[in-house]
Design an enzyme around this catalytic site. Structure first.
Site, PDB file in Angstrom:
ATOM      1  N   LYS A  93       0.837  -1.209   0.000  1.00  0.00           N
ATOM      2  CA  LYS A  93       0.000   0.000   0.000  1.00  0.00           C
ATOM      3  C   LYS A  93       0.867   1.253   0.000  1.00  0.00           C
ATOM      4  CE  LYS A  93      -0.274  -0.309   5.054  1.00  0.00           C
ATOM      5  NZ  LYS A  93      -1.064  -0.882   6.171  1.00  0.00           N
TER       6      LYS A  93
ATOM      7  N   MET B  43       8.741  25.088   0.681  1.00  0.00           N
ATOM      8  CA  MET B  43       8.000  24.096  -0.103  1.00  0.00           C
ATOM      9  C   MET B  43       8.922  23.259  -0.988  1.00  0.00           C
ATOM     10  SD  MET B  43       4.922  24.610  -2.862  1.00  0.00           S
ATOM     11  CE  MET B  43       3.990  25.676  -1.780  1.00  0.00           C
TER      12      MET B  43
ATOM     13  N   ARG C 152     -10.068  -0.189  15.210  1.00  0.00           N
ATOM     14  CA  ARG C 152      -9.941   0.627  14.004  1.00  0.00           C
ATOM     15  C   ARG C 152     -10.960   0.142  12.972  1.00  0.00           C
ATOM     16  NH1 ARG C 152      -4.152   1.060  10.971  1.00  0.00           N
ATOM     17  NH2 ARG C 152      -4.761  -0.990  10.201  1.00  0.00           N
TER      18      ARG C 152
ATOM     19  N   TYR D 206      12.343  31.877   5.302  1.00  0.00           N
ATOM     20  CA  TYR D 206      11.067  32.539   5.578  1.00  0.00           C
ATOM     21  C   TYR D 206      10.919  32.875   7.053  1.00  0.00           C
ATOM     22  CZ  TYR D 206       9.186  31.387   0.944  1.00  0.00           C
ATOM     23  OH  TYR D 206       8.944  31.298  -0.400  1.00  0.00           O
TER      24      TYR D 206
END
Ligand SMILES: *Cc1c(COP(=O)(O)O)cnc(C)c1O
Length: 368
Positions: free
Chosen positions: A38, A313, A136, A264
Site C-alpha cells: 500500500k 516548499m 480501528r 522565511y
C-alpha cells in the site's frame, strides 16, 4: 553508484530481496507470505516492488484502497490482491479487476453481497476482518453468528480468509495485551471455521508480529515495513537493509555575516558568521516543517549538516559552516548507512511516516 545530480529516491531491489529472504526465514515453508504494498509500497514504487516480489515468491499482495489494486493489475500483477479498506463506491471496480475486499462490518458485507449478486458472481473471494483490540476496523466476535447466517443466504461470495491486526506487536511492554489479542483471534477462528465448515486462510501478524510472536503466524503473515528494511527495534534493524535512499545535491552556497537571517520569517538569525547550502527538497517532497530549525539534518561528505530555519516548499537550507563542500556536491537525506527512522526520530515520528511521505514529485531510480 553515480552521484545524485538532482533529488532522487534510489530503490535497491537487492536489498528488497534480502529483506524478503530474511522474513521468509522466520516463517514455516508452508506459511504464506502476503506482501503489503500500500501507499506506493511505503513510498517507494508499488509496481516495481510488487513485480519483483511476485517473481521471488510472494503469495499474496495487500493494498489499502481499490485504486492501488487497479494500478497493480495494470502493472501485470496476477497474484491475489487483498484490498484492506475498500469503500462501496469501488465494489464494481474490485470485481472487474479481481481484487479481494476486506469486509469489516455488516454494512460492507451486505453491500458487497448485493454488488456481487448483481454482477452474477459465485464464490467471489472475500476476507472477513475482526477487531481484537486495535479498535480501528473489523467485526467484533459477538457478530460471528450474524455473519455466518448472512453468508448462508448467498453463494455470491466465499470467505477465503479471516484476519485481525495487532495493535502493539513491536512493543514488548505490551506483550500481555498482544497475547490477549492472539487468544481472542484463536477463539474467533474456531467459531468461524466450525460455522463455515471449511478452513479459510488465517492471518494476524504484521512485520513485528512475525518477529516477536512466532506462535501466531497461522497460515499467512502480512509484512510491509520489514520488506522496506526496518525491523522496528535496534536489534532487528540490523537484520534488514533499507531499500530506499533519498539523495539530493547542493544548489547554492551562501556565506552570511553575523546578524543576517536564513529563510522565511527569518526563523534563523545568526549571531556569528556562517555558511549555508540550499538543497532542492522541501515540504512538498515530504520533508516537513517539523524537520526545520535544527531538528532534522542531511549528510554532506559524510558530515551532519543541520537544517537551518524553516523548511520551504521546494527547498531547505542547511548549516555547512564546518563542512568542506561545493555547489553540486551530493547530499544524503537518508540511506542504508543513515536510515530514515533515525531522521524520523528528530521530528518525533517513525520510519513509516517519513518513507511513505516522499512525494511523487521525487524521481524514483531503480537499482536492480
Ligand atoms: C499496513 C498493514 C500491515 C503491514 O504492517 P507492517 O508493520 O508494515 O508490517 C499489515 N496488516 C494490516 C491490516 C495493515 O494495515
Amino acid at each position: 553508484m553515480p552521484k545524485a545530480q538532482e533529488t532522487v529516491l534510489e530503490i535497491d531491489l537487492k536489498a528488497l530481496n534480502h529483506n524478503f529472504r530474511y522474513l521468509k526465514s522466520k516463517i514455516n515453508p508452508d506459511t504464506k507470505f502476503m506482501a503489503v504494498v500500500k501507499a506506493f509500497a511505503y513510498g517507494s514504487d508499488a509496481c516495481e516492488i510488487a513485480n519483483c516480489l511476485q517473481n521471488i515468491g510472494a503469495d499474496y499482495f495487500a493494498v489499502a484502497y481499490a485504486q492501488e489494486g487497479v494500478a497493480l493489475r495494470n502493472a501485470g500483477i496476477t497474484k491475489p490482491i487483498l484490498v484492506l479498506h475498500p469503500q462501496p463506491i469501488n465494489f464494481k471496480t474490485l470485481i472487474e479487476r479481481c481484487l479481494e475486499p476486506s469486509i469489516y462490518n455488516a454494512k460492507i458485507l451486505n453491500e458487497f453481497i448485493d454488488v456481487a449478486t448483481a454482477q452474477n458472481q459465485t464464490n467471489y473471494p472475500v476476507h472477513i476482518k475482526f477487531n481484537t483490540g486495535l479498535n480501528r476496523l473489523g467485526f467484533s466476535a459477538d457478530e460471528i453468528d450474524a455473519i455466518l447466517s448472512r453468508l448462508k443466504t448467498t453463494n455470491a461470495v466465499k470467505v477465503v480468509s479471516y484476519f485481525s491486526h495487532l495493535a502493539a506487536s513491536e512493543d514488548l511492554d505490551e506483550r500481555p495485551f498482544t497475547v490477549n489479542q492472539i487468544n481472542a483471534y484463536i477463539a474467533i477462528t474456531e467459531k468461524m471455521t466450525s460455522g463455515l465448515g471449511y478452513n479459510p486462510i488465517r492471518h494476524l501478524c504484521n512485520t513485528s508480529g512475525i518477529l516477536n510472536y512466532p506462535e501466531a503466524h497461522f497460515d499467512m503473515v502480512r509484512s510491509g515495513i520489514g520488506l522496506y528494511g526496518f525491523g522496528n527495534s535496534d536489534k532487528e534493524d540490523l537484520n534488514f537493509k533499507p531499500i530506499a535512499a533519498l539523495k539530493s545535491i547542493i544548489s547554492q552556497i551562501h556565506h552570511l555575516q553575523k546578524g543576517q537571517s536564513v529563510g522565511y520569517n527569518r526563523a534563523y538569525k545568526s549571531d556569528v558568521a556562517l555558511s549555508t547550502a540550499t538543497i532542492p527538497i522541501g515540504h512538498a517532497d515530504g520533508i516537513g516543517r517539523q524537520y526545520g530549525n535544527g531538528k532534522g539534518y542531511v549528510l554532506i561528505n559524510n558530515q551532519i549538516a543541520p537544517i537551518i530555519g524553516n523548511v520551504c516548499m521546494d527547498m531547505l537550507m542547511v548549516n555547512i559552516t564546518d563542512i568542506a563542500c561545493n555547489e553540486g556536491d551530493e547530499v544524503i537525506v537518508f540511506d542504508a548507512a543513515h536510515p530514515a527512522h533515525q531522521l524520523a526520530k528528530t521530528a518525533n515520528t517513525i520510519s513509516y511516516e517519513i518513507i511513505t511521505g516522499i512525494s511523487q514529485r521525487v524521481k524514483r531510480v531503480l537499482l536492480k
